[in-house]
Write a protein that holds these residues in place. Structure first.
Motif, PDB file in Angstrom:
ATOM      1  N   VAL A 617     -25.463  34.292   6.977  1.00 28.84           N
ATOM      2  CA  VAL A 617     -24.770  34.276   5.694  1.00 28.84           C
ATOM      3  C   VAL A 617     -25.368  33.197   4.819  1.00 28.84           C
ATOM      4  O   VAL A 617     -25.657  32.091   5.300  1.00 28.84           O
ATOM      5  CB  VAL A 617     -23.252  34.048   5.895  1.00 28.84           C
ATOM      6  N   ASP A 618     -25.501  33.525   3.480  1.00 33.01           N
ATOM      7  CA  ASP A 618     -26.070  32.558   2.541  1.00 33.01           C
ATOM      8  C   ASP A 618     -25.060  32.099   1.491  1.00 33.01           C
ATOM      9  O   ASP A 618     -25.313  31.128   0.780  1.00 33.01           O
ATOM     10  CB  ASP A 618     -27.274  33.182   1.795  1.00 33.01           C
ATOM     11  N   LYS A 619     -23.931  32.777   1.388  1.00 29.62           N
ATOM     12  CA  LYS A 619     -22.979  32.412   0.347  1.00 29.62           C
ATOM     13  C   LYS A 619     -22.332  31.065   0.657  1.00 29.62           C
ATOM     14  O   LYS A 619     -21.867  30.835   1.792  1.00 29.62           O
ATOM     15  CB  LYS A 619     -21.901  33.485   0.242  1.00 29.62           C
ATOM     16  N   PRO A 620     -22.256  30.211  -0.356  1.00 33.36           N
ATOM     17  CA  PRO A 620     -21.651  28.897  -0.109  1.00 33.36           C
ATOM     18  C   PRO A 620     -20.170  28.980   0.262  1.00 33.36           C
ATOM     19  O   PRO A 620     -19.678  28.213   1.091  1.00 33.36           O
ATOM     20  CB  PRO A 620     -21.828  28.164  -1.448  1.00 33.36           C
ATOM     21  N   GLU A 621     -19.413  29.904  -0.346  1.00 39.54           N
ATOM     22  CA  GLU A 621     -18.011  30.005  -0.038  1.00 39.54           C
ATOM     23  C   GLU A 621     -17.794  30.371   1.429  1.00 39.54           C
ATOM     24  O   GLU A 621     -16.928  29.809   2.143  1.00 39.54           O
ATOM     25  CB  GLU A 621     -17.323  31.054  -0.924  1.00 39.54           C
ATOM     26  N   THR A 622     -18.601  31.328   1.879  1.00 45.76           N
ATOM     27  CA  THR A 622     -18.485  31.772   3.273  1.00 45.76           C
ATOM     28  C   THR A 622     -18.866  30.658   4.228  1.00 45.76           C
ATOM     29  O   THR A 622     -18.232  30.440   5.267  1.00 45.76           O
ATOM     30  CB  THR A 622     -19.337  33.014   3.522  1.00 45.76           C
ATOM     31  N   LEU A 623     -19.933  29.915   3.880  1.00 50.05           N
ATOM     32  CA  LEU A 623     -20.371  28.813   4.740  1.00 50.05           C
ATOM     33  C   LEU A 623     -19.286  27.730   4.815  1.00 50.05           C
ATOM     34  O   LEU A 623     -19.067  27.106   5.864  1.00 50.05           O
ATOM     35  CB  LEU A 623     -21.676  28.209   4.202  1.00 50.05           C
ATOM     36  N   GLY A 624     -18.604  27.488   3.667  1.00 47.40           N
ATOM     37  CA  GLY A 624     -17.523  26.502   3.693  1.00 47.40           C
ATOM     38  C   GLY A 624     -16.390  26.924   4.624  1.00 47.40           C
ATOM     39  O   GLY A 624     -15.820  26.103   5.362  1.00 47.40           O
ATOM     40  N   ASP A 625     -16.089  28.237   4.549  1.00 46.64           N
ATOM     41  CA  ASP A 625     -15.040  28.738   5.444  1.00 46.64           C
ATOM     42  C   ASP A 625     -15.442  28.594   6.903  1.00 46.64           C
ATOM     43  O   ASP A 625     -14.634  28.244   7.781  1.00 46.64           O
ATOM     44  CB  ASP A 625     -14.728  30.202   5.125  1.00 46.64           C
ATOM     45  N   LEU A 626     -16.750  28.885   7.166  1.00 41.18           N
ATOM     46  CA  LEU A 626     -17.233  28.786   8.550  1.00 41.18           C
ATOM     47  C   LEU A 626     -17.214  27.338   9.032  1.00 41.18           C
ATOM     48  O   LEU A 626     -16.944  27.043  10.218  1.00 41.18           O
ATOM     49  CB  LEU A 626     -18.652  29.361   8.656  1.00 41.18           C
TER      50      LEU A 626
END
Length: 810
Positions: A617-626
């Motif tokens: 995943v490259d999206k910042p929002e998704t990475l923050g959630d992870l």
């Protein structure tokens, strides 16, 4: 002999009966005349009362009834039955019913009678003449014949007054009805003051003479019957008390006097009665006494010489016995200062040697040891022969040449033989065997008393040693807490020196002066029930004691005495609490291990897939959630690791570290975190402390958990945290972490080391921090204490590394 005895007795009884009969007759005569006088007085009083009754009726008619009738009726009316005193009194007396007076005599007569029944006889006319002659005579009293029976009579004159003249004076003045009844001739023409008749009353004389004679005869009958019984009893007692003794006395004469002359006297005595024989025997006895008296007078002439010799002999005896008495007194006084048997024997040997001027005094002990003790120690002592030892079983002394042997024994035991050696004075001439045997008994009793005293003293010392050897407090007290005796162990509860202060301490210890109203007075229960009582109590300084109170039998004592035994069970309570805590930790640890095992595997999978998704995943929002998922996964793994550490079995920790260095390395991190929360951290670290037996990582985790726990307590109001170290108990290093937060309540303090127990809000604590610290400390063989009053203090005792401690000691 029987006939003579009966004759003598009959003489005595007949004389006694004749005397009694004469006395009884005299008494009967006296009684007869006395009773006769009494009865005369009685019949006189009765006659006078009878006459007085008649007079009372007539006076009532004259003074009350007749005047009232005259006032009520018309002037010419006259009611005979209500106004004539003669008629009314005669009718009343005719109807008189008196007990025992049915034979009484009553007559009212007149010299000029209207009623024929009132006509006087010669005797009554004579009385009227007497009263007319003697105007001052009020009554006449004497015995007189009435018919053929003698009566005791009392008479009074009927004297006419002014009130009588209307009916008894001039017939012209009399009421018409009166003249119609009686006419105008009889009963009139009397003058004032004239005696016109008499009133006579009395009782038969037989009324008094018959009872008197009957009583006198009854008395004589009883008296003669009593004489017969008395004579029989006197005969019996006379036979027992006199005749028997006379017979015994005659027997004495027969047995005591057996010669021919005396036997002739006895034969003559038997031919006479007892008294005459006794008199003759006494005369013969007086003759013999006269002969003996003459012999005594001859003997008295030589008595002065004999008395003088006897006096000298008694003086010598008294002087000798005075020495014996002084010997006994010295033995008794000397024995009071003796502490043992050996000392007593030395006192006995010394005093006996002085008393008998002995060259040597030896005591041979025949009990157990068979030792010998001598007055002079430099001489050789020979053993006793068997025949000498036999004296212990006899009540006698033994003298062999110049040696005297005395058995030493008491009523309870045989102790030995006392040997007295005298070479100059002969023993036989100066000794009294009774005195010597008494000396042996006295010495035996003294030895027995000394041994009994020694046994008592030994038992007392032994009991005192046991009493003082008991480490727990042990006291003997009165029911009001006054201390009789206390052992050294009681100093743990009685810190004062004065008895009054100790009594107050004891009352506080037994809850007698407690301010609360709870039932804590165990001493009161013992006093009321007089039975042993056991209880556990907690003192004001947080110590626990097991108390046992045993009441002693009073046995005549005024107050109850009680044995108080106290045992400090504070450590036992603490160990029991620690064991319960350890059991809870063990149970929770087993549960935590199972839970951690079930949770750890899913956490590994979550963490692995989270890392894989991050790479894809490259999206910042998704990475923050992870990242959030990864962070919470790591937190859960930390909790699971704490659970595993809590539940794992104890391991031997072989590492060591410098506690001050570890604290200094982590102190800056703690200060930075504390400053952000308004908390001040200070440290006081003791220099040159030995290394402790633990790994640096474990110490850091312990220090971190305790500091974080203090931060949570001070996070709302801020405050101070103090970290200090010092050497404690020589083989432990003390880490002390203190904060001035709100403190820990008492009901929470006992549960703070339980796993999952927390007072924080939900989501802000797991309740495992202090549990993990407690587990580490147990693995290190250390211990932890918590105090919470004005401040909260955690004291952790780390064991010192033994190898280094030995090197420092060397």
């Amino acid at each position: 002999m029987i006939l003579q005895r009966i004759n003598l007795r009959l003489k005595f009884i007949i004389g006694l009966v004749l005397f009694a009969v004469a006395l009884g007759i005299c008494i009967s005569i006296i009684i007869y005349f006395h009773l006769n006088d009494i009865m005369k007085s009685e019949i006189s009083q009765r006659s006078r009362m009878l006459l007085a009754q008649s007079n009372a009726v007539q006076n009532y008619v004259k003074t009350v009834l007749r005047p009232e009738m005259f006032n009520t009726l018309p002037p010419d009316r006259f009611v005979l039955k209500a106004m004539s005193s003669s008629y009314i009194s005669r009718e009343v007396m005719a109807r008189l019913q008196v007990d025992d007076t049915s034979a009484f005599h009553y007559r009212r007569v007149s010299s000029k009678p209207r009623n024929p029944e009132s006509t006087p006889n010669d005797f009554e006319l004579n009385l009227i003449s007497i009263f007319n002659k003697e105007k001052t005579l009020k009554t006449w009293e004497d015995n007189a014949l009435v018919g053929d029976q003698e009566y005791h009579l009392v008479a009074r004159p009927v004297t006419f007054s002014d009130s009588c003249m209307q009916c008894h004076g001039d017939p012209k003045d009399a009421p018409k009805e009166l003249k119609d009844i009686y006419g105008d001739k009889n009963g009139f023409h009397y003058t004032v003051g004239e005696v016109g008749g008499v009133v006579v009353a009395g009782f038969p004389v037989a009324m008094i003479t018959d009872p008197v004679k009957e009583l006198t005869l009854q008395y004589l009958t009883l008296y003669f019957l009593g004489i017969i019984i008395f004579a029989a009893l006197i005969s019996l007692f006379f036979d027992r008390l006199v005749m028997k003794n006379l017979h015994n006395l005659t027997g004495i004469f027969k047995t005591r006097f057996s010669g021919k002359q005396e036997q002739g006297i006895i034969d003559r005595l038997e031919k006479k009665d007892e008294i005459e024989g006794l008199i003759e025997g006494v005369e013969e006895l007086a003759s013999h006494l006269s002969d003996v008296r003459n012999e005594l007078e001859d003997y008295a002439q030589n008595l002065e010489l004999r008395v003088e010799d006897r006096t000298k002999e008694l003086k010598l005896k008294a002087k000798k016995h005075l020495k014996d008495v002084q010997l006994f007194v010295k033995l008794l006084s000397g024995s009071t200062n003796c502490l043992d048997t050996k000392h007593l024997i030395s006192v006995v040997l010394e005093n006996v040697g002085k008393r008998f001027d002995a060259d040597q005094v030896i005591y041979h002990c025949t009990v157990v040891s068979e030792n010998s003790y001598s007055l002079k120690l430099d001489e050789t002592i020979s053993n006793l022969d068997t025949d000498i030892k036999e004296l212990l079983w006899k009540d006698e002394i033994l003298i062999q040449e110049n040696k005297l042997y005395i058995p030493i024994k008491s009523p309870e035991s045989h102790w030995g033989i006392l040997c007295i050696v005298c070479s100059q004075n002969p023993l036989q001439d100066s000794l009294d065997s009774d005195i010597l045997l008494a000396l042996g008994q006295q010495v035996g009793i003294l030895i027995e008393n000394i041994q009994a005293f020694s046994n008592i003293r030994f038992q007392n010392d032994m009991l005192q040693s046991i009493f003082e050897g008991i480490s727990d407090p042990l006291l003997l007290i009165h029911s009001d807490c006054r201390i009789i005796i206390a052992n050294k162990g009681s100093k743990s509860i009685l810190t004062k020196k004065k008895r009054a202060s100790q009594q107050k301490e004891l009352k506080k210890f037994l809850c007698l002066e407690k301010d609360s109203h709870e039932i804590c007075n165990i001493l009161k229960q013992v006093i009321e029930k007089e039975k042993p009582v056991s209880r556990e109590i907690k003192t004001l300084d947080e110590r626990y004691f097991s108390i046992d109170l045993y009441p002693l039998p009073q046995r005549g004592q005024s107050s109850l005495r009680i044995v108080l035994s106290a045992r400090n069970i504070t450590l036992e309570k603490q160990m029991a609490a620690q064991m319960q805590h350890a059991e809870r930790l063990s149970a929770i640890g087993k549960m935590a291990a199972g839970v951690a095992h079930e949770i750890n595997n899913p956490l590994g999978v979550i963490k692995c897939y989270t890392d894989l998704v991050k790479d894809a995943v490259d999206k910042p929002e998704t990475l923050g959630d992870l990242d959030i998922i990864s962070k919470h996964t790591r937190n859960v793994q930390t909790i699971v690791q704490d659970l595993l550490n809590l539940s794992r079995p104890k391991q031997v920790i072989s590492g060591k570290c410098d506690i001050n260095a570890v604290i200094e390395n982590n102190l800056e991190v703690f200060k930075t975190q504390a400053a952000s929360k308004g908390i001040n951290i200070s440290s006081y670290l003791k220099n040159n402390l030995p290394n402790i037996k633990t790994d640096t990582v474990i110490l850091e985790q312990i220090l971190t958990n305790l500091c974080l726990n203090a931060f949570d307590a001070l996070q709302e109001s801020g405050g101070d945290i103090t970290i200090s170290t010092q050497l404690a108990k020589k083989d432990h290093v003390l880490l002390c972490i203190e904060d001035n937060g709100p403190g820990i309540p008492d009901h929470v303090l006992s549960q703070i080391f339980d796993p999952f127990y927390t007072t924080k809000e939900v989501g802000k604590g797991t309740g495992l921090g202090l549990s993990v610290v407690y587990g580490f400390i147990n693995e290190l063989n250390g211990f932890i204490e918590v105090e919470s009053d004005e401040t909260t203090v955690f004291n952790i005792f780390f064991p010192v590394d033994k190898a280094e401690n030995k090197e420092l000691g060397a």
